[in-house]
Design a protein around this motif. Structure first.
Motif, PDB file in Angstrom:
ATOM      1  N   GLN A  25     -31.484  -3.838   2.171  1.00  0.00           N
ATOM      2  CA  GLN A  25     -30.304  -4.696   2.260  1.00  0.00           C
ATOM      3  C   GLN A  25     -29.600  -4.536   3.594  1.00  0.00           C
ATOM      4  O   GLN A  25     -29.186  -5.527   4.202  1.00  0.00           O
ATOM      5  CB  GLN A  25     -29.341  -4.406   1.107  1.00  0.00           C
ATOM      6  CG  GLN A  25     -29.855  -4.915  -0.226  1.00  0.00           C
ATOM      7  CD  GLN A  25     -28.855  -4.726  -1.343  1.00  0.00           C
ATOM      8  OE1 GLN A  25     -28.069  -3.783  -1.342  1.00  0.00           O
ATOM      9  NE2 GLN A  25     -28.878  -5.621  -2.318  1.00  0.00           N
ATOM     10  N   GLY A  47     -22.676 -12.785   3.365  1.00  0.00           N
ATOM     11  CA  GLY A  47     -23.056 -12.553   1.977  1.00  0.00           C
ATOM     12  C   GLY A  47     -23.924 -13.663   1.423  1.00  0.00           C
ATOM     13  O   GLY A  47     -24.911 -13.411   0.725  1.00  0.00           O
ATOM     14  N   THR A  50     -27.494 -13.468   3.029  1.00  0.00           N
ATOM     15  CA  THR A  50     -28.320 -12.304   2.699  1.00  0.00           C
ATOM     16  C   THR A  50     -28.436 -12.055   1.197  1.00  0.00           C
ATOM     17  O   THR A  50     -29.325 -11.314   0.770  1.00  0.00           O
ATOM     18  CB  THR A  50     -27.751 -11.024   3.340  1.00  0.00           C
ATOM     19  OG1 THR A  50     -26.438 -10.776   2.820  1.00  0.00           O
ATOM     20  CG2 THR A  50     -27.725 -11.134   4.858  1.00  0.00           C
ATOM     21  N   VAL A  52     -26.303 -10.404  -0.374  1.00  0.00           N
ATOM     22  CA  VAL A  52     -25.598  -9.128  -0.588  1.00  0.00           C
ATOM     23  C   VAL A  52     -24.111  -9.454  -0.532  1.00  0.00           C
ATOM     24  O   VAL A  52     -23.630  -9.951   0.479  1.00  0.00           O
ATOM     25  CB  VAL A  52     -25.963  -8.093   0.499  1.00  0.00           C
ATOM     26  CG1 VAL A  52     -25.255  -6.776   0.232  1.00  0.00           C
ATOM     27  CG2 VAL A  52     -27.464  -7.906   0.602  1.00  0.00           C
ATOM     28  N   THR A  53     -23.402  -9.197  -1.600  1.00  0.00           N
ATOM     29  CA  THR A  53     -22.002  -9.611  -1.647  1.00  0.00           C
ATOM     30  C   THR A  53     -21.102  -8.498  -2.172  1.00  0.00           C
ATOM     31  O   THR A  53     -21.568  -7.454  -2.612  1.00  0.00           O
ATOM     32  CB  THR A  53     -21.832 -10.850  -2.558  1.00  0.00           C
ATOM     33  OG1 THR A  53     -22.316 -10.526  -3.861  1.00  0.00           O
ATOM     34  CG2 THR A  53     -22.590 -12.055  -2.015  1.00  0.00           C
ATOM     35  N   THR A  56     -20.900  -4.147  -2.525  1.00  0.00           N
ATOM     36  CA  THR A  56     -22.182  -3.700  -1.967  1.00  0.00           C
ATOM     37  C   THR A  56     -22.269  -4.055  -0.488  1.00  0.00           C
ATOM     38  O   THR A  56     -22.655  -3.222   0.333  1.00  0.00           O
ATOM     39  CB  THR A  56     -23.361  -4.337  -2.738  1.00  0.00           C
ATOM     40  OG1 THR A  56     -23.251  -3.983  -4.114  1.00  0.00           O
ATOM     41  CG2 THR A  56     -24.690  -3.866  -2.192  1.00  0.00           C
ATOM     42  N   LEU A  57     -21.864  -5.274  -0.127  1.00  0.00           N
ATOM     43  CA  LEU A  57     -21.877  -5.680   1.275  1.00  0.00           C
ATOM     44  C   LEU A  57     -20.875  -4.850   2.075  1.00  0.00           C
ATOM     45  O   LEU A  57     -21.190  -4.392   3.183  1.00  0.00           O
ATOM     46  CB  LEU A  57     -21.564  -7.172   1.414  1.00  0.00           C
ATOM     47  CG  LEU A  57     -21.555  -7.727   2.836  1.00  0.00           C
ATOM     48  CD1 LEU A  57     -22.878  -7.453   3.548  1.00  0.00           C
ATOM     49  CD2 LEU A  57     -21.261  -9.225   2.814  1.00  0.00           C
ATOM     50  N   HIS A  60     -22.459  -1.475   2.746  1.00  0.00           N
ATOM     51  CA  HIS A  60     -23.503  -1.532   3.767  1.00  0.00           C
ATOM     52  C   HIS A  60     -22.920  -1.764   5.160  1.00  0.00           C
ATOM     53  O   HIS A  60     -23.375  -1.170   6.140  1.00  0.00           O
ATOM     54  CB  HIS A  60     -24.543  -2.604   3.429  1.00  0.00           C
ATOM     55  CG  HIS A  60     -25.414  -2.253   2.267  1.00  0.00           C
ATOM     56  ND1 HIS A  60     -25.987  -1.016   2.104  1.00  0.00           N
ATOM     57  CD2 HIS A  60     -25.826  -2.991   1.207  1.00  0.00           C
ATOM     58  CE1 HIS A  60     -26.715  -0.998   0.998  1.00  0.00           C
ATOM     59  NE2 HIS A  60     -26.624  -2.186   0.427  1.00  0.00           N
TER      60      HIS A  60
END
Length: 114
Positions: A25, A47, A50, A52-53, A56-57, A60
């Protein structure tokens, strides 16, 4: 990873930066930001692109920022994310390749990167 000389990278810094990239990710997020260029994109758009939101985003992005690979800047009500990785990625690739074939009896010119 803020060094001006690409040969001046310690094993510890390289390991730390590679560790930051050690997630599919995070690598996806960084690649998306590299594709976006110097203008960057909003955290919302990042987000969406990718997948990934949310927290979690955020998690990262914090790891990538601590490694010096990305930056975030508030612009009005948006947070703009930008890849700051160009120098860092160059330093990492140089770190890996600077001693290519150094212990080989017959250095391979195809692998001469230096």
């Amino acid at each position: 990873m803020k060094h001006s000389d690409p040969t001046d990278i310690s094993l510890e810094i390289a390991a730390s930066t590679f560790a930051a990239l050690g997630s599919e990710q995070r690598l996806s997020v960084l690649r998306c930001l590299v594709r976006a260029g110097g203008e960057g994109i909003s955290i919302g758009e990042l987000g969406q692109r990718t997948g990934v939101t949310g927290s979690t985003l955020t998690h990262h992005m914090k790891i990538l920022a601590q490694a010096g690979l990305v930056t975030q800047e508030k612009q009005g009500r948006s947070i703009i994310c930008v890849a700051a990785a160009y120098d860092a990625v160059h330093q990492l690739s140089h770190f890996l390749l600077q001693e290519c074939c150094a212990d080989s009896a017959t250095p391979n010119k195809d692998h001469d990167h230096g």
